[in-house]
Write a protein that holds these residues in place. Structure first.
Motif, PDB file in Angstrom:
ATOM      1  N   VAL A  28      -5.205  42.985 -76.277  1.00  0.00           N
ATOM      2  CA  VAL A  28      -3.779  43.307 -76.136  1.00  0.00           C
ATOM      3  C   VAL A  28      -3.539  44.792 -76.379  1.00  0.00           C
ATOM      4  N   HIS A  29      -4.282  45.376 -77.332  1.00  0.00           N
ATOM      5  CA  HIS A  29      -4.176  46.823 -77.551  1.00  0.00           C
ATOM      6  C   HIS A  29      -4.576  47.577 -76.284  1.00  0.00           C
ATOM      7  N   LEU A  30      -5.622  47.106 -75.623  1.00  0.00           N
ATOM      8  CA  LEU A  30      -6.030  47.698 -74.342  1.00  0.00           C
ATOM      9  C   LEU A  30      -4.891  47.603 -73.331  1.00  0.00           C
ATOM     10  N   LEU A  31      -4.303  46.408 -73.200  1.00  0.00           N
ATOM     11  CA  LEU A  31      -3.224  46.217 -72.223  1.00  0.00           C
ATOM     12  C   LEU A  31      -2.006  47.060 -72.585  1.00  0.00           C
ATOM     13  N   ASN A  32      -1.666  47.104 -73.874  1.00  0.00           N
ATOM     14  CA  ASN A  32      -0.514  47.892 -74.313  1.00  0.00           C
ATOM     15  C   ASN A  32      -0.707  49.372 -74.004  1.00  0.00           C
ATOM     16  N   ASP A  33      -1.889  49.893 -74.339  1.00  0.00           N
ATOM     17  CA  ASP A  33      -2.109  51.332 -74.162  1.00  0.00           C
ATOM     18  C   ASP A  33      -2.368  51.717 -72.711  1.00  0.00           C
ATOM     19  N   VAL A  34      -2.872  50.778 -71.893  1.00  0.00           N
ATOM     20  CA  VAL A  34      -3.009  51.110 -70.475  1.00  0.00           C
ATOM     21  C   VAL A  34      -1.613  51.213 -69.853  1.00  0.00           C
ATOM     22  N   MET A  35      -0.670  50.404 -70.347  1.00  0.00           N
ATOM     23  CA  MET A  35       0.712  50.534 -69.857  1.00  0.00           C
ATOM     24  C   MET A  35       1.325  51.847 -70.335  1.00  0.00           C
ATOM     25  N   GLN A  36       1.065  52.209 -71.593  1.00  0.00           N
ATOM     26  CA  GLN A  36       1.577  53.488 -72.086  1.00  0.00           C
ATOM     27  C   GLN A  36       0.922  54.665 -71.382  1.00  0.00           C
ATOM     28  N   SER A  37      -0.333  54.504 -70.999  1.00  0.00           N
ATOM     29  CA  SER A  37      -1.029  55.606 -70.334  1.00  0.00           C
ATOM     30  C   SER A  37      -0.439  55.906 -68.963  1.00  0.00           C
ATOM     31  N   THR A  38       0.324  54.951 -68.412  1.00  0.00           N
ATOM     32  CA  THR A  38       0.967  55.231 -67.123  1.00  0.00           C
ATOM     33  C   THR A  38       1.947  56.399 -67.241  1.00  0.00           C
ATOM     34  N   VAL A  39       2.490  56.612 -68.444  1.00  0.00           N
ATOM     35  CA  VAL A  39       3.461  57.696 -68.630  1.00  0.00           C
ATOM     36  C   VAL A  39       2.781  59.051 -68.448  1.00  0.00           C
TER      37      VAL A  39
END
Length: 407
Positions: A28-39
């Motif tokens: 979930v940390h991976l999924l959360n930060d991959v979404m944040q990395s879109t910024v």
């Protein structure tokens, strides 16, 4: 006899490392930060499509990171008093809302609103998930925090690849595909919340007092406060330097070396993959050789690479950047565990405070560095930030941590 057996059984269970839960929150940390990395991955696209200045790019990072920074200690403190396991999937719901808004936002103001929603999601996710890692760690707290955080590092490392293969051809609307990622995160967090709810997480005043008495007996209040202040400075040096790389290194390569956006993103990807690898190795090394030893070696050991980087050619710039990312990234998970052991009755507060500091300093660093870049140049930013890892020398002043079995 029955009571003793039950107590021994409970102690044995508590000492076991629950790897399925650790891997779940890492995913979930991976999924959360991959979404944040879109910024940050969108920065080169948004600079051209919306004609943004470096200061505005810094403000986007600032809005997301400062929202998370302010809220995370509040969420962590509240969880220490009244744990709420099912807040975990709710946090990902805020990130989902931010992803949808980011994909559709037509102007700078709505982009700020979108990243603020994503910041709220992170503020809920990080302190509570770090608490789950603490509960599931057994006697391997360094390893548990590394497993948890390496997922986030891997997720962040995917941002440059997203730019090269998704956002360059599709543009801003390509972010909409990450709604599926958010939904997957919600489902996994619901599973983790079920395990979390079944643990003995009700606050117990007597246990907290016992932990605090043991802590005060081994270290004075002045030593504890001094150690926390030093850890804050170390987080500052690490995350402002990380911010200079994640927010501006691609622009440095584009402007000073003449590489394409896609090529520059591959360099940033290599840096972020190196940070993921360093995070994974840092925790087990700290469990074996001591928290303080690995903290100062990690941050101060980055200085030779960071100082040489602005003066290297393109190839060696990439090599030095990867080395800096690998060495520097091992520190943060260890800093969190070290602080949790300094303040054992306040796991949520400590997690929220240090994750909040990481986000806040990263966001503030982006704004300040963006303002300086507009006034000077990106190359000047690389040279200025190169000396931040020298603050790692402060880690030598930290009290020697306890052996893992004693902790």
């Amino acid at each position: 006899m029955t009571t003793v057996a039950r107590t021994a059984s409970h102690a044995s269970t508590a000492a076991a490392t629950v790897f399925p839960i650790l891997f779940a929150i890492s995913i979930v940390h991976l999924l959360n930060d991959v979404m944040q990395s879109t910024v940050s991955a969108l920065f080169p696209i948004l600079r051209d499509s919306l004609s943004l200045s470096y200061k505005q790019i810094g403000l986007i990072a600032f809005a997301m990171n400062m929202t998370a920074s302010i809220l995370q200690p509040i969420v962590g403190t509240y969880a220490d008093i009244r744990p709420r396991p099912y807040i975990l999937p709710i946090g990902v719901c805020f990130t989902l809302a931010g992803i949808v808004m980011l994909a559709l936002a037509p102007n700078f103001a709505l982009i700020l609103l979108a990243v603020t929603a994503m910041g709220i999601g992170s503020a809920i996710f990080h302190p509570e998930s770090s608490r789950v890692a603490y509960l599931a760690a057994g006697g391997k707290r360094g390893l548990a925090q590394s497993i948890f955080q390496v997922g986030g590092n891997i997720g962040s490392s995917l941002g440059p690849i997203l730019t090269a293969v998704l956002f360059v051809p599709l543009g801003q609307i390509g972010v909409i595909w990450f709604t599926f990622v958010a939904i997957a995160g919600i489902v996994i967090q619901y599973y983790v919340a079920g395990w979390y709810r079944r643990q003995n997480i009700a606050p117990r005043a007597s246990a907290k007092r016992t932990a605090q008495e043991a802590r005060i007996g081994s270290l004075s209040r002045f030593q504890i406060v001094s150690a926390i202040v030093i850890l804050v400075f170390l987080v500052f040096s690490k995350h402002v330097y990380m911010s200079s790389i994640t927010s501006f290194y691609t622009f440095y390569l584009i402007d000073d070396y003449g590489v394409t956006v896609e090529h520059a993103q591959l360099f940033l990807f290599a840096f972020l993959v190196a940070t993921a690898a360093g995070t994974f190795f840092g925790g087990p090394l700290a469990d074996r050789f001591g928290r303080r030893n690995i903290i100062w070696l990690s941050i101060l050991g980055t200085a030779p690479f960071s100082i040489l980087l602005p003066y290297a050619d393109l190839f060696w710039s990439g090599v030095l950047c990867v080395c800096a990312g690998f060495v520097l990234s091992s520190a943060f998970s260890i800093i969190v565990v070290y602080a949790q052991e300094l303040l054992p009755g306040n796991v949520g507060l400590v997690s929220g405070l240090f994750f909040g500091l990481a986000f806040g300093l990263g966001g503030l660093g982006s704004v300040v560095l963006g303002w300086i870049a507009d006034a000077t140049s990106i190359a000047y930013i690389m040279k200025l930030c190169a000396y931040l890892p020298l603050l790692g020398v402060l880690a030598i002043l930290l009290p020697k941590d306890r052996k893992p079995e004693a902790a």
